[in-house]
Design a protein around this motif. Structure first.
Motif, PDB file in Angstrom:
ATOM      1  N   SER A   1      -2.617  58.669  27.037  1.00  0.00           N
ATOM      2  CA  SER A   1      -3.725  59.574  27.329  1.00  0.00           C
ATOM      3  C   SER A   1      -5.049  58.855  27.520  1.00  0.00           C
ATOM      4  O   SER A   1      -5.751  59.087  28.502  1.00  0.00           O
TER       5      SER A   1
ATOM      6  N   ALA B   1      -2.733  67.103  37.627  1.00  0.00           N
ATOM      7  CA  ALA B   1      -2.016  67.880  36.599  1.00  0.00           C
ATOM      8  C   ALA B   1      -0.666  67.243  36.284  1.00  0.00           C
ATOM      9  O   ALA B   1      -0.278  67.135  35.110  1.00  0.00           O
TER      10      ALA B   1
ATOM     11  N   ILE C   1      -1.308  64.316  34.164  1.00  0.00           N
ATOM     12  CA  ILE C   1      -1.648  64.727  32.793  1.00  0.00           C
ATOM     13  C   ILE C   1      -0.368  65.055  32.028  1.00  0.00           C
ATOM     14  O   ILE C   1      -0.188  64.622  30.888  1.00  0.00           O
ATOM     15  N   GLU C   2       0.520  65.804  32.660  1.00  0.00           N
ATOM     16  CA  GLU C   2       1.781  66.175  32.002  1.00  0.00           C
ATOM     17  C   GLU C   2       2.636  64.955  31.686  1.00  0.00           C
ATOM     18  O   GLU C   2       3.266  64.890  30.638  1.00  0.00           O
TER      19      GLU C   2
ATOM     20  N   PRO D   1       0.260  63.845  27.857  1.00  0.00           N
ATOM     21  CA  PRO D   1       0.618  65.152  27.294  1.00  0.00           C
ATOM     22  C   PRO D   1       0.043  65.389  25.893  1.00  0.00           C
ATOM     23  O   PRO D   1      -0.019  66.525  25.446  1.00  0.00           O
TER      24      PRO D   1
ATOM     25  N   THR E   1      -4.902  70.029  26.016  1.00  0.00           N
ATOM     26  CA  THR E   1      -3.700  70.661  26.584  1.00  0.00           C
ATOM     27  C   THR E   1      -3.143  71.756  25.673  1.00  0.00           C
ATOM     28  O   THR E   1      -2.337  72.566  26.115  1.00  0.00           O
ATOM     29  N   LYS E   2      -3.595  71.796  24.425  1.00  0.00           N
ATOM     30  CA  LYS E   2      -3.148  72.845  23.502  1.00  0.00           C
ATOM     31  C   LYS E   2      -3.776  74.192  23.834  1.00  0.00           C
ATOM     32  O   LYS E   2      -3.223  75.236  23.506  1.00  0.00           O
TER      33      LYS E   2
ATOM     34  N   CYS F   1      -5.599  74.635  27.083  1.00  0.00           N
ATOM     35  CA  CYS F   1      -5.675  74.780  28.548  1.00  0.00           C
ATOM     36  C   CYS F   1      -4.470  74.093  29.166  1.00  0.00           C
ATOM     37  O   CYS F   1      -4.067  73.028  28.719  1.00  0.00           O
ATOM     38  N   GLY F   2      -3.947  74.685  30.212  1.00  0.00           N
ATOM     39  CA  GLY F   2      -2.840  74.056  30.909  1.00  0.00           C
ATOM     40  C   GLY F   2      -3.301  72.846  31.708  1.00  0.00           C
ATOM     41  O   GLY F   2      -4.488  72.687  32.016  1.00  0.00           O
ATOM     42  N   ALA F   3      -2.359  71.992  32.063  1.00  0.00           N
ATOM     43  CA  ALA F   3      -2.663  70.767  32.802  1.00  0.00           C
ATOM     44  C   ALA F   3      -3.336  71.065  34.142  1.00  0.00           C
ATOM     45  O   ALA F   3      -4.256  70.350  34.549  1.00  0.00           O
TER      46      ALA F   3
ATOM     47  N   ILE G   1      -7.010  71.965  33.590  1.00  0.00           N
ATOM     48  CA  ILE G   1      -7.749  70.745  33.247  1.00  0.00           C
ATOM     49  C   ILE G   1      -7.982  69.922  34.511  1.00  0.00           C
ATOM     50  O   ILE G   1      -9.086  69.425  34.757  1.00  0.00           O
TER      51      ILE G   1
ATOM     52  N   ILE H   1     -12.413  65.726  27.855  1.00  0.00           N
ATOM     53  CA  ILE H   1     -10.952  65.818  27.991  1.00  0.00           C
ATOM     54  C   ILE H   1     -10.323  64.995  26.865  1.00  0.00           C
ATOM     55  O   ILE H   1     -10.029  63.835  27.017  1.00  0.00           O
TER      56      ILE H   1
END
Length: 193
Positions: A82, A136, A139-140, A144, A149-150, A152-154, A157, A192
């Motif tokens: 990350s 995205a 990010i995934e 992750p 990400t907890k 907001c979805g990737a 973001i 982020i």
């Protein structure tokens, strides 16, 4: 980052001339004749490959987007974790803005045109969507464990990141390329998490 075209030099010359002229002078102030003169081709050749000025501009944007996506994808393939991903993203954005100002001026011009043209609005929406989807996915795969990400979805973001970088690049270009403006991108490291 270079525009990549097939082996035929004429479309490449046209797109390179269009990029230079439009990024320097704006879409509205550049004529097909100006582009033909700069590229060393006849206007009929531009019409043959791109139909009209709008078609040429859309082809230019698509080629720039492809070059960016290819470059970004190649470079992110070497990243793990990350923190490394977010640091890379910030540095990549700053290097891109400073190293490719014509491309960022073109994007700025394109976003302005999208406000008044349904054709450009649809294509601009596609550009933002595709760039966001690429980030995205990264990010995934590479980040992750980001705290954000907890909640907001990737994709959300990634959309924020794209819009944020677009805003900073616009600010940098319209304020005389003040390097302090690029420092704003580093806020992504804080935002982020």
């Amino acid at each position: 980052m270079k525009i990549r075209i097939d082996e035929n030099e004429t479309p490449k010359k046209i797109l390179e001339a269009a990029l230079k002229l439009i990024s320097e002078n704006g879409y509205a102030k550049v004529s097909m004749r100006d582009i033909a003169r700069k590229a060393g081709v006849a206007i009929s050749q531009i019409a043959y490959y791109y139909r009209n000025k709008e078609g040429l501009f859309l082809a230019l944007v698509r080629n720039v987007k492809k070059a960016f996506v290819d470059d970004f994808t190649e470079k992110t393939g070497k990243i793990n974790g990350s923190d490394e991903f977010i640091t890379f993203l910030c540095e990549y954005a700053k290097e891109s803005i400073v190293g490719n100002p014509d491309i960022h001026r073109l994007r700025f011009e394109f976003s302005t045109l999208a406000m008044a043209s349904e054709l450009f609005r649809a294509e601009f929406g596609t550009l933002v969507k595709e760039l966001s989807e690429i980030i995205a996915k990264d990010i995934e795969e590479r980040a992750p464990s980001l705290e954000i990400t907890k909640t907001c979805g990737a994709l959300r973001i990634a959309e924020f990141i794209v819009i944020f970088i677009f805003g900073v690049s616009s600010q940098y270009l319209t304020e005389g390329r003040d390097p302090r403006r690029l420092e704003n991108i580093d806020m992504l490291k804080t935002l982020i998490k």
